[in-house]
Design a protein around this motif. Sequence first.
Motif, PDB file in Angstrom:
ATOM      1  N   ALA A 167      -1.596  -3.849   6.940  1.00  0.00           N
ATOM      2  CA  ALA A 167      -2.786  -4.489   6.171  1.00  0.00           C
ATOM      3  C   ALA A 167      -2.379  -5.197   4.797  1.00  0.00           C
ATOM      4  O   ALA A 167      -2.941  -6.197   4.498  1.00  0.00           O
ATOM      5  N   ASP A 168      -1.360  -4.510   4.272  1.00  0.00           N
ATOM      6  CA  ASP A 168      -1.182  -4.778   2.883  1.00  0.00           C
ATOM      7  C   ASP A 168      -2.214  -5.079   2.012  1.00  0.00           C
ATOM      8  O   ASP A 168      -2.735  -5.998   1.646  1.00  0.00           O
ATOM      9  N   ALA A 169      -3.004  -3.839   2.187  1.00  0.00           N
ATOM     10  CA  ALA A 169      -4.309  -3.958   1.558  1.00  0.00           C
ATOM     11  C   ALA A 169      -4.321  -3.360   0.047  1.00  0.00           C
ATOM     12  O   ALA A 169      -3.474  -2.209  -0.166  1.00  0.00           O
ATOM     13  N   HIS A 170      -4.807  -4.269  -0.934  1.00  0.00           N
ATOM     14  CA  HIS A 170      -4.754  -3.687  -2.041  1.00  0.00           C
ATOM     15  C   HIS A 170      -6.108  -3.712  -2.674  1.00  0.00           C
ATOM     16  O   HIS A 170      -6.549  -3.273  -3.701  1.00  0.00           O
ATOM     17  N   ALA A 171      -7.209  -4.247  -1.824  1.00  0.00           N
ATOM     18  CA  ALA A 171      -8.484  -4.200  -2.512  1.00  0.00           C
ATOM     19  C   ALA A 171      -8.574  -5.302  -3.627  1.00  0.00           C
ATOM     20  O   ALA A 171      -9.590  -5.159  -4.308  1.00  0.00           O
ATOM     21  N   LEU A 173      -1.210   0.671   8.550  1.00  0.00           N
ATOM     22  CA  LEU A 173       0.031   0.925   7.666  1.00  0.00           C
ATOM     23  C   LEU A 173      -0.117   0.059   6.613  1.00  0.00           C
ATOM     24  O   LEU A 173      -0.740  -1.262   6.638  1.00  0.00           O
ATOM     25  N   HIS A 174       0.820   0.140   5.455  1.00  0.00           N
ATOM     26  CA  HIS A 174       0.854  -0.787   4.405  1.00  0.00           C
ATOM     27  C   HIS A 174      -0.495  -0.917   3.568  1.00  0.00           C
ATOM     28  O   HIS A 174      -1.061  -1.890   3.699  1.00  0.00           O
ATOM     29  N   VAL A 175      -0.600   0.241   3.154  1.00  0.00           N
ATOM     30  CA  VAL A 175      -1.848   0.126   2.141  1.00  0.00           C
ATOM     31  C   VAL A 175      -1.491   0.834   0.650  1.00  0.00           C
ATOM     32  O   VAL A 175      -0.808   1.652   0.670  1.00  0.00           O
ATOM     33  N   HIS A 176      -1.908  -0.118  -0.241  1.00  0.00           N
ATOM     34  CA  HIS A 176      -1.680   0.224  -1.586  1.00  0.00           C
ATOM     35  C   HIS A 176      -2.776   0.961  -2.315  1.00  0.00           C
ATOM     36  O   HIS A 176      -4.069   0.537  -2.225  1.00  0.00           O
ATOM     37  N   THR A 177      -2.497   2.144  -2.982  1.00  0.00           N
ATOM     38  CA  THR A 177      -3.400   2.896  -3.603  1.00  0.00           C
ATOM     39  C   THR A 177      -3.434   2.469  -5.274  1.00  0.00           C
ATOM     40  O   THR A 177      -2.566   1.728  -5.558  1.00  0.00           O
ATOM     41  N   ASP A 204       2.785   2.500  -1.767  1.00  0.00           N
ATOM     42  CA  ASP A 204       3.025   2.078  -2.950  1.00  0.00           C
ATOM     43  C   ASP A 204       4.133   1.635  -3.329  1.00  0.00           C
ATOM     44  O   ASP A 204       5.325   2.027  -2.909  1.00  0.00           O
ATOM     45  N   HIS A 205       4.357   0.613  -4.294  1.00  0.00           N
ATOM     46  CA  HIS A 205       5.818   0.064  -4.892  1.00  0.00           C
ATOM     47  C   HIS A 205       6.440   1.171  -5.466  1.00  0.00           C
ATOM     48  O   HIS A 205       5.752   1.996  -6.126  1.00  0.00           O
ATOM     49  N   GLY A 206       7.633   1.297  -5.258  1.00  0.00           N
ATOM     50  CA  GLY A 206       8.628   2.081  -5.726  1.00  0.00           C
ATOM     51  C   GLY A 206      10.045   2.188  -5.515  1.00  0.00           C
ATOM     52  O   GLY A 206      10.233   1.430  -4.881  1.00  0.00           O
ATOM     53  N   VAL A 250       6.726   4.393   0.891  1.00  0.00           N
ATOM     54  CA  VAL A 250       7.138   3.689  -0.279  1.00  0.00           C
ATOM     55  C   VAL A 250       7.326   2.257   0.138  1.00  0.00           C
ATOM     56  O   VAL A 250       8.050   1.878   1.045  1.00  0.00           O
ATOM     57  N   GLU A 251       6.968   1.230  -0.796  1.00  0.00           N
ATOM     58  CA  GLU A 251       7.602  -0.417  -0.371  1.00  0.00           C
ATOM     59  C   GLU A 251       8.520  -0.480  -1.731  1.00  0.00           C
ATOM     60  O   GLU A 251       8.186  -0.367  -2.624  1.00  0.00           O
ATOM     61  N   ILE A 252       9.809  -0.786  -1.105  1.00  0.00           N
ATOM     62  CA  ILE A 252      10.823  -0.827  -2.120  1.00  0.00           C
ATOM     63  C   ILE A 252      11.130  -2.437  -2.154  1.00  0.00           C
ATOM     64  O   ILE A 252      11.241  -3.315  -1.213  1.00  0.00           O
TER      65      ILE A 252
HETATM   66 ZN   LIG Z   1       2.569  -4.458   0.005  1.00  0.00          ZN
END
Ligand SMILES: [Zn+2]
Length: 575
Positions: free
Chosen positions: A232-236, A42-46, A74-76, A97-99
């Motif tokens: 993961a809070d993955a952003h690459a 969980l927690h992956v940013h595209t 994704d942030h929103g 969504v990450e608020i």
């Molecule tokens: Zn995040």
Amino acid sequence: MKKLLLVTAAVVAAVAVLVAVTAPPRALRLVPATDGTIPGILHVHTNRSDGLSGPDEIAAAAARAGLKFVVFTDHGDATRRPDPPQYRSGVLCLDAVEISTSGGHYIAMDMPASPYPLAGEARDVVEDVRRLGGFGIAAHPDSPKPELKWREWSAPFDAIELLNPDTAWRQWLDEAKSSDAKWSARKRLIAALFDYRYRPAEVIASLIQPSRAVMNWESATRRRRVVAIAGADAHAKIAPRNADPGDSRFALPFPGYEPSFRVLSVHVRTDRPLSGANASADASVLMRAIRGGHLYTAVDAVATPGSFEFTASNEHGTVHAGDELGAGGPMTLTVHSNAPAAFTTSIWKGASVLSGDHHDQEFSVGTTGEPAVYWVEIRATGQPNPLTWIRSNAIYVRGSTGAATAVARPTATVREAIFDGKTANGWRTEHDPTSVAAVETAPLVNSADLRLRYGLAGGASVGQVVALVYDTPRGIAASDRFSFSIRAEHPMRVSVQLRSGGAGGEQQRWQRSIYADTVQQEHTIYFDDLTRVEPTAPLRPDLAAVRSILFVVDATNTRPGDSGRIWIRSAALEH
Ligand SMILES: [Zn+2]
Ligand SMILES: [Zn+2]
């Protein structure tokens, strides 16, 4: 030529030595023991927000890492309709969504688009996500960045991220900047940067520090079920200089998605297997298990693949981690895992270890079975960084009295109406120069509603605001609460505010945001439950100095360009 070869060989040998000296060991390969769980992340940013790649590329990376599901976050502000669940490269992709709230970041999943932007105080966003039927995760509570870190411990969030490698990087960067140990932190980071290309996942895991929020989680579980989860809070990419989601001007293109996905995983025990074809049906099966806390987290970069099961049995039956069990006589707690013998398994009862120092892969512990929260942690002892390898969810053993509940407030005995049910006397409006507002009465059979009509100016969000105002020139020191009933043309959030000063004095405001539905609802706002609007204002208002009570509609929870009507049927100061 020969000389060049010699030099090259020397360099290669030097690098090998350096890696051998500084790099964390390779992840232990365990005998695959299928425990029936579904590994995912969980927690992956595209690239829809501040991630590097699109969903297809990310899903392919997850598939290579052996994961079966990915949750994009994704942030929103949650007004975008989430993409329907979809299989990509055989990986079930969910869109969440990450608020950003004033109390930290909150991940909302498994819900429709919100009718208005979700933002503002953490407790309000938690309430909105719950009303919309969503599942909310308090994100990175261990982050050293106050803007990101979850801080609202009294809000009823559904889950908490007790493991987040992005937080680990930030903690080390923070220490390298300012702490007493900055030189050792810098050395550690330089070694990590060097070793990263040889053992990326292991290097990321080697930086993970023990979570302090575990104790916040434990204390929340005494009152209600809270799912312990990892992200993961993955952003690459990593943007060390800023904390602002979306701003990645100084970003470095690592850690990549695939290495991030090889660091840790969330193992979900679903009540039936996924079809692998019907994404929507599979998403509901997966979400039902996640909501139930039927999952554990594993750091795969230490040892992989993990296998784990935690159950409790008493006279009422047998339950898995995440479940509730009625207290009933002696209880047996059983752990199965494929932990290497050097690792240490402990069973916790609340905030203390009930039975620690186990090195067997299978064991049971008999207990008196009294009401408490029981959970398991397997630490990677014998490794350079003896972090928590596997963390279970809790088994909640509850007594007949149930979990502790909040204390009720005494009933108000004195009531001073500030709306007479007939006229708009005493009420007026305020608005920014480009927005419009009007107050009037809307007749009923024998009385009237107070009605605010508003239109927020369109365009960018630049502090558009309208307010329905009641002035209290002598203060409101005789009251401790404000009760009213309200309905709105469409679902929205209204900020109820007290304002002091004015006419030469400095104006300060305190607020409590409420949800206004299309059906009339009663609300009571307690003045000791308000939060200040201006960060320089005192924490609590001086009620004798309050000069106005306001119903405020602003761009925090209302889109610029929105218009509508709000009806107030009763409004009274009470104590
Ligand atoms: Zn995040
Ligand atoms: Zn975040």
